[in-house]
Design a protein around this motif. Structure first.
Motif, PDB file in Angstrom:
ATOM      1  N   LEU A  44      22.891-127.694 -10.535  1.00 44.68           N
ATOM      2  CA  LEU A  44      22.338-129.048 -10.469  1.00 44.68           C
ATOM      3  C   LEU A  44      20.990-129.035  -9.763  1.00 44.68           C
ATOM      4  N   ASP A  45      20.886-128.277  -8.691  1.00 39.81           N
ATOM      5  CA  ASP A  45      19.607-128.179  -7.974  1.00 39.81           C
ATOM      6  C   ASP A  45      18.499-127.703  -8.903  1.00 39.81           C
ATOM      7  N   VAL A  46      18.759-126.656  -9.639  1.00 41.87           N
ATOM      8  CA  VAL A  46      17.749-126.105 -10.543  1.00 41.87           C
ATOM      9  C   VAL A  46      17.387-127.102 -11.631  1.00 41.87           C
ATOM     10  N   GLU A  47      18.413-127.704 -12.259  1.00 42.90           N
ATOM     11  CA  GLU A  47      18.151-128.632 -13.365  1.00 42.90           C
ATOM     12  C   GLU A  47      17.386-129.864 -12.896  1.00 42.90           C
ATOM     13  N   PHE A  48      17.803-130.468 -11.791  1.00 39.17           N
ATOM     14  CA  PHE A  48      17.162-131.688 -11.332  1.00 39.17           C
ATOM     15  C   PHE A  48      15.737-131.433 -10.844  1.00 39.17           C
ATOM     16  N   ARG A  49      15.527-130.343 -10.126  1.00 39.65           N
ATOM     17  CA  ARG A  49      14.206-130.052  -9.573  1.00 39.65           C
ATOM     18  C   ARG A  49      13.174-129.778 -10.661  1.00 39.65           C
ATOM     19  N   ASN A  50      13.616-129.351 -11.829  1.00 37.71           N
ATOM     20  CA  ASN A  50      12.687-128.924 -12.877  1.00 37.71           C
ATOM     21  C   ASN A  50      12.737-129.825 -14.114  1.00 37.71           C
ATOM     22  N   ALA A  51      13.115-131.081 -13.927  1.00 38.33           N
ATOM     23  CA  ALA A  51      13.269-131.975 -15.080  1.00 38.33           C
ATOM     24  C   ALA A  51      12.465-133.257 -14.929  1.00 38.33           C
ATOM     25  N   GLY A  52      11.303-133.178 -14.311  1.00 37.87           N
ATOM     26  CA  GLY A  52      10.425-134.338 -14.270  1.00 37.87           C
ATOM     27  C   GLY A  52      10.898-135.424 -13.322  1.00 37.87           C
ATOM     28  N   PRO A  53      10.337-136.632 -13.436  1.00 35.30           N
ATOM     29  CA  PRO A  53      10.646-137.720 -12.501  1.00 35.30           C
ATOM     30  C   PRO A  53      12.124-138.106 -12.474  1.00 35.30           C
ATOM     31  N   ALA A  54      12.790-138.138 -13.624  1.00 36.73           N
ATOM     32  CA  ALA A  54      14.204-138.525 -13.654  1.00 36.73           C
ATOM     33  C   ALA A  54      15.057-137.498 -12.918  1.00 36.73           C
ATOM     34  N   GLU A 101      17.263-136.526  -5.488  1.00 39.41           N
ATOM     35  CA  GLU A 101      17.135-137.257  -4.227  1.00 39.41           C
ATOM     36  C   GLU A 101      18.415-138.026  -3.898  1.00 39.41           C
ATOM     37  N   HIS A 102      19.024-138.639  -4.912  1.00 38.18           N
ATOM     38  CA  HIS A 102      20.218-139.439  -4.645  1.00 38.18           C
ATOM     39  C   HIS A 102      21.446-138.578  -4.384  1.00 38.18           C
ATOM     40  N   PHE A 103      21.510-137.397  -4.945  1.00 38.14           N
ATOM     41  CA  PHE A 103      22.594-136.483  -4.599  1.00 38.14           C
ATOM     42  C   PHE A 103      22.433-136.002  -3.157  1.00 38.14           C
ATOM     43  N   ASN A 104      21.205-135.808  -2.725  1.00 36.01           N
ATOM     44  CA  ASN A 104      20.966-135.286  -1.387  1.00 36.01           C
ATOM     45  C   ASN A 104      21.014-136.344  -0.296  1.00 36.01           C
ATOM     46  N   SER A 105      20.929-137.607  -0.666  1.00 38.78           N
ATOM     47  CA  SER A 105      20.913-138.669   0.346  1.00 38.78           C
ATOM     48  C   SER A 105      22.200-139.481   0.357  1.00 38.78           C
ATOM     49  N   LEU A 106      23.238-139.018  -0.344  1.00 39.32           N
ATOM     50  CA  LEU A 106      24.496-139.758  -0.414  1.00 39.32           C
ATOM     51  C   LEU A 106      25.137-139.852   0.961  1.00 39.32           C
ATOM     52  N   GLU A 107      25.464-141.084   1.378  1.00 44.00           N
ATOM     53  CA  GLU A 107      26.132-141.294   2.660  1.00 44.00           C
ATOM     54  C   GLU A 107      27.636-141.387   2.429  1.00 44.00           C
ATOM     55  N   VAL A 108      28.376-140.520   3.089  1.00 42.85           N
ATOM     56  CA  VAL A 108      29.830-140.482   2.946  1.00 42.85           C
ATOM     57  C   VAL A 108      30.455-140.380   4.322  1.00 42.85           C
ATOM     58  N   PHE A 130      23.366-132.673 -21.554  1.00 44.28           N
ATOM     59  CA  PHE A 130      22.609-133.437 -20.569  1.00 44.28           C
ATOM     60  C   PHE A 130      21.416-132.649 -20.046  1.00 44.28           C
ATOM     61  N   ALA A 131      21.630-131.363 -19.763  1.00 45.04           N
ATOM     62  CA  ALA A 131      20.529-130.535 -19.244  1.00 45.04           C
ATOM     63  C   ALA A 131      19.381-130.489 -20.247  1.00 45.04           C
ATOM     64  N   ALA A 132      19.715-130.326 -21.527  1.00 49.34           N
ATOM     65  CA  ALA A 132      18.675-130.254 -22.562  1.00 49.34           C
ATOM     66  C   ALA A 132      17.940-131.587 -22.687  1.00 49.34           C
ATOM     67  N   LYS A 133      18.676-132.691 -22.686  1.00 51.54           N
ATOM     68  CA  LYS A 133      18.038-134.001 -22.834  1.00 51.54           C
ATOM     69  C   LYS A 133      17.176-134.329 -21.623  1.00 51.54           C
ATOM     70  N   LEU A 134      17.630-133.929 -20.438  1.00 49.13           N
ATOM     71  CA  LEU A 134      16.827-134.182 -19.245  1.00 49.13           C
ATOM     72  C   LEU A 134      15.533-133.375 -19.290  1.00 49.13           C
TER      73      LEU A 134
END
Length: 276
Positions: free
Chosen positions: A191-201, A207-214, A268-272
């Motif tokens: 997830l880190d790799v896919e999200f970091r390298n997939a543009g603004p979305a 950011e929201h995975f890393n800032s989740l308050e639990v 999802f990875a491809a579409k992102l």
């Protein structure tokens, strides 16, 4: 170059507790990027108190969903309507989320309508109480329930709503219980790799995975469950590689016993990546 042409196969209403676990936001992005389904409404439900005081959480979740849709920069996406912050009370209460579900069902269309709920069934229950005809106008695809319902998050967040909805004799239901959706997992490193390298979305989701308050007792491991993406096999993709059992009587009740995790995650990875 445009993506290879894919024809829409269904209309979808997307309902979730967007201010809870961010796997719901991944599922929203996946639906929004899928040409095989056409989003006609997005609604936000209450969250479990484990994520903090419930007041204003449905509206906050609605804002999160709106923000993500803006980041995706896709045309003609609907507004997000928030439901109440209180569980189902068994009496009619007109709220924006229930009204949006009713309006989408009444609008009709040339494609079948699927109501995808990957959270508590509060807004669905309110919509059915507001207009019972909704039950015959759509199919509910619910991520929730389990062999022991009281141990499953989406059920125990609002058990009265779940019992009311699943007890409706006119409503077709495709259910993805915990025993199925909890097997949809992805390595955190992936997830880190896919999200970091997939543009603004991708950056927005990261950011929201890393800032989740639990709560403090919740400890994250090397895998993340993306169970809210399970219904993509009946909306944006196809369930030919999934398994299920169903009743022969109408309305149809179908329980998915397995879904193709690789299919969901690879798509999802491809579409992102394409969107980024």
């Amino acid at each position: 170059m445009h993506m290879i042409r894919v024809e829409p196969r269904c209309r979808v209403i997307i309902d979730n507790d967007w201010a809870g676990d961010p796997d719901g936001l991944v599922a929203l992005a996946h639906h929004a990027l899928s040409p095989a389904n056409r989003i006609v409404a997005v609604t936000a439900s209450l969250t479990n108190p484990m994520f903090g005081p419930p007041g204003g959480r449905a509206q906050a979740g609605g804002h999160l969903a709106e923000d993500l849709l803006r980041v995706l920069k896709l045309p003609e996406l609907p507004a997000v309507h928030a439901g109440p912050d209180a569980p189902f009370i068994g009496q009619p209460r007109a709220n924006p989320a229930a009204r949006a579900i009713v309006d989408a069902a009444e609008a009709g269309g040339d494609l079948p309508l699927i109501l995808v709920c990957a959270g508590p069934l509060t807004n669905v229950a309110d919509a059915l109480l507001l207009d019972p005809a909704v039950a015959r106008s759509l199919t509910l695809a619910w991520v929730g329930g389990a062999a022991r319902d009281d141990e499953e998050y989406n059920y125990f967040t609002d058990p009265a709503a779940a019992d009311y909805v699943l007890g409706n004799r006119d409503l077709a239901v495709w259910q993805f219980p915990a025993e199925t959706y909890r097997k949809i997992v992805a390595p955190v490193a992936e997830l880190d790799v896919e999200f970091r390298n997939a543009g603004p979305a991708g950056a927005w989701l990261w950011e929201h995975f890393n800032s989740l308050e639990v709560p403090g007792f919740v400890k994250f491991g090397p895998l993340w469950c993306l169970g809210d993406s399970a219904p993509l096999v009946v909306t944006g993709l196809d369930d030919s590689t999934s398994t299920y059992v169903e009743t022969s009587a109408a309305p149809q009740r179908r329980t998915y016993t397995s879904v193709d995790t690789r299919l969901i995650m690879a798509d999802f990875a491809a579409k992102l990546q394409l969107q980024g």
